[in-house]
Design a protein around this motif. Structure first.
Motif, mmCIF file in Angstrom:
data_model
loop_
_atom_site.group_PDB
_atom_site.id
_atom_site.type_symbol
_atom_site.label_atom_id
_atom_site.label_comp_id
_atom_site.label_asym_id
_atom_site.label_seq_id
_atom_site.Cartn_x
_atom_site.Cartn_y
_atom_site.Cartn_z
ATOM 1 N N LEU A 60 0.866 -1.179 0.000
ATOM 2 C CA LEU A 60 0.000 0.000 0.000
ATOM 3 C C LEU A 60 0.902 1.228 0.000
ATOM 4 O O LEU A 60 1.887 1.276 0.725
ATOM 5 C CB LEU A 60 -0.893 0.029 1.238
ATOM 6 N N VAL A 61 0.550 2.211 -0.813
ATOM 7 C CA VAL A 61 1.329 3.450 -0.860
ATOM 8 C C VAL A 61 0.429 4.581 -0.392
ATOM 9 O O VAL A 61 -0.675 4.760 -0.905
ATOM 10 C CB VAL A 61 1.866 3.726 -2.282
ATOM 11 N N LEU A 62 0.922 5.339 0.612
ATOM 12 C CA LEU A 62 0.178 6.472 1.181
ATOM 13 C C LEU A 62 1.027 7.735 1.075
ATOM 14 O O LEU A 62 2.263 7.669 1.165
ATOM 15 C CB LEU A 62 -0.157 6.215 2.650
ATOM 16 N N TRP A 63 0.343 8.879 0.937
ATOM 17 C CA TRP A 63 1.043 10.163 0.900
ATOM 18 C C TRP A 63 0.275 11.187 1.715
ATOM 19 O O TRP A 63 -0.956 11.245 1.707
ATOM 20 C CB TRP A 63 1.155 10.684 -0.529
ATOM 21 N N ARG A 64 1.046 11.993 2.418
ATOM 22 C CA ARG A 64 0.501 13.146 3.144
ATOM 23 C C ARG A 64 1.602 14.202 3.163
ATOM 24 O O ARG A 64 2.775 13.871 3.348
ATOM 25 C CB ARG A 64 0.130 12.736 4.580
ATOM 26 N N PRO A 65 1.275 15.479 2.960
ATOM 27 C CA PRO A 65 2.321 16.502 2.990
ATOM 28 C C PRO A 65 3.004 16.538 4.356
ATOM 29 O O PRO A 65 2.357 16.378 5.393
ATOM 30 C CB PRO A 65 1.590 17.816 2.713
ATOM 31 N N ILE A 66 4.299 16.729 4.329
ATOM 32 C CA ILE A 66 5.069 16.795 5.573
ATOM 33 C C ILE A 66 4.766 18.125 6.253
ATOM 34 O O ILE A 66 4.872 19.186 5.631
ATOM 35 C CB ILE A 66 6.580 16.680 5.292
ATOM 36 N N PRO A 67 4.386 18.106 7.547
ATOM 37 C CA PRO A 67 4.096 19.377 8.232
ATOM 38 C C PRO A 67 5.373 20.191 8.426
ATOM 39 O O PRO A 67 6.451 19.630 8.634
ATOM 40 C CB PRO A 67 3.510 18.930 9.580
ATOM 41 N N PRO A 68 5.274 21.519 8.341
ATOM 42 C CA PRO A 68 6.472 22.344 8.527
ATOM 43 C C PRO A 68 6.964 22.258 9.972
ATOM 44 O O PRO A 68 6.178 22.246 10.913
ATOM 45 C CB PRO A 68 5.998 23.761 8.192
ATOM 46 N N LYS A 69 8.280 22.179 10.106
ATOM 47 C CA LYS A 69 8.874 22.087 11.435
ATOM 48 C C LYS A 69 9.071 23.487 12.000
ATOM 49 O O LYS A 69 9.519 24.396 11.301
ATOM 50 C CB LYS A 69 10.220 21.364 11.372
ATOM 51 N N GLU A 70 8.744 23.630 13.269
ATOM 52 C CA GLU A 70 8.915 24.929 13.924
ATOM 53 C C GLU A 70 10.356 25.068 14.373
ATOM 54 O O GLU A 70 10.910 24.184 15.022
ATOM 55 C CB GLU A 70 7.983 25.031 15.132
ATOM 56 N N LYS A 71 10.945 26.187 14.022
ATOM 57 C CA LYS A 71 12.324 26.440 14.397
ATOM 58 C C LYS A 71 12.328 27.498 15.490
ATOM 59 O O LYS A 71 11.899 28.629 15.265
ATOM 60 C CB LYS A 71 13.103 26.925 13.181
ATOM 61 N N ALA A 72 12.779 27.129 16.660
ATOM 62 C CA ALA A 72 12.783 28.043 17.795
ATOM 63 C C ALA A 72 14.014 28.947 17.723
ATOM 64 O O ALA A 72 15.138 28.468 17.593
ATOM 65 C CB ALA A 72 12.785 27.261 19.101
ATOM 66 N N GLU A 73 13.799 30.225 17.808
ATOM 67 C CA GLU A 73 14.893 31.191 17.827
ATOM 68 C C GLU A 73 15.330 31.417 19.269
ATOM 69 O O GLU A 73 14.510 31.631 20.150
ATOM 70 C CB GLU A 73 14.453 32.525 17.222
ATOM 71 N N ARG A 74 16.624 31.388 19.469
ATOM 72 C CA ARG A 74 17.159 31.640 20.800
ATOM 73 C C ARG A 74 17.473 33.125 20.931
ATOM 74 O O ARG A 74 18.050 33.728 20.030
ATOM 75 C CB ARG A 74 18.427 30.830 21.017
ATOM 76 N N GLU A 75 17.099 33.702 22.088
ATOM 77 C CA GLU A 75 17.380 35.122 22.307
ATOM 78 C C GLU A 75 18.856 35.359 22.600
ATOM 79 O O GLU A 75 19.413 36.407 22.302
ATOM 80 C CB GLU A 75 16.552 35.659 23.485
#
Length: 157
Positions: free
Chosen positions: A85-100
């Motif tokens: 079986l072949v399934l596809w779903r768009p990869i969710p964007p990863k949140e990039k945390a900015e350090r202060e």
């Protein structure tokens, strides 16, 4: 959640992309358990396009598993060929945390040194300038800030 609907051309492209892939998840004799569903969800989040191998001899069971996975995981069923079986779903964007507290990284700077006599070509030298350094006249690297010393040493000086 309904499954993602794709056009035949999009489905054809996804089938071509999935051709070289190996199965990521194997569904055994227990069928579609919550643990298997969780692994397929994690694989879709990581890869987007996955193959699943089902060790069941009945075609209706495999078609039912494909439809169930597509509906419950909000994925598009791409292909059902044999036991794959072949399934596809768009990869969710990863949140990039900015350090202060983040400081600027090292920079590569070109330093041009001319010859003393003026008859030779100038020399080009690349220097890596770190965050706590500055480039002084003559191409020397110096500290940008004074080094902090302890109170006891300051009293002695």
């Amino acid at each position: 959640m309904p499954a993602i609907q794709l056009t035949p051309a999009q489905r054809k492209d996804k089938r071509a992309d999935a051709h070289h892939l190996d199965p990521v998840v194997l569904i055994g004799g227990d069928g579609l358990t919550p643990a298997v569903r969780k692994e397929i969800d994690a694989a879709l989040n990581a890869h987007g396009l996955i193959k699943v191998r089902v060790f069941s001899d009945e075609r209706e069971t495999r078609e039912e598993i494909l439809a169930t996975l597509a509906d419950s995981l909000n994925a598009a069923p791409i292909q059902h060929i044999g036991k794959l079986l072949v399934l596809w779903r768009p990869i969710p964007p990863k949140e990039k945390a900015e350090r202060e507290d983040r400081m600027p990284g090292p920079k590569v700077v070109k330093v041009l040194k001319f010859s003393r006599s003026g008859n030779h070509r100038p020399q080009i030298k690349k220097v890596k300038v770190l965050g706590n350094q500055r480039l002084a006249a003559g191409g020397e690297l110096k500290r940008a800030k004074k080094r902090v010393t302890s109170i006891k040493k300051r009293v002695v000086d």
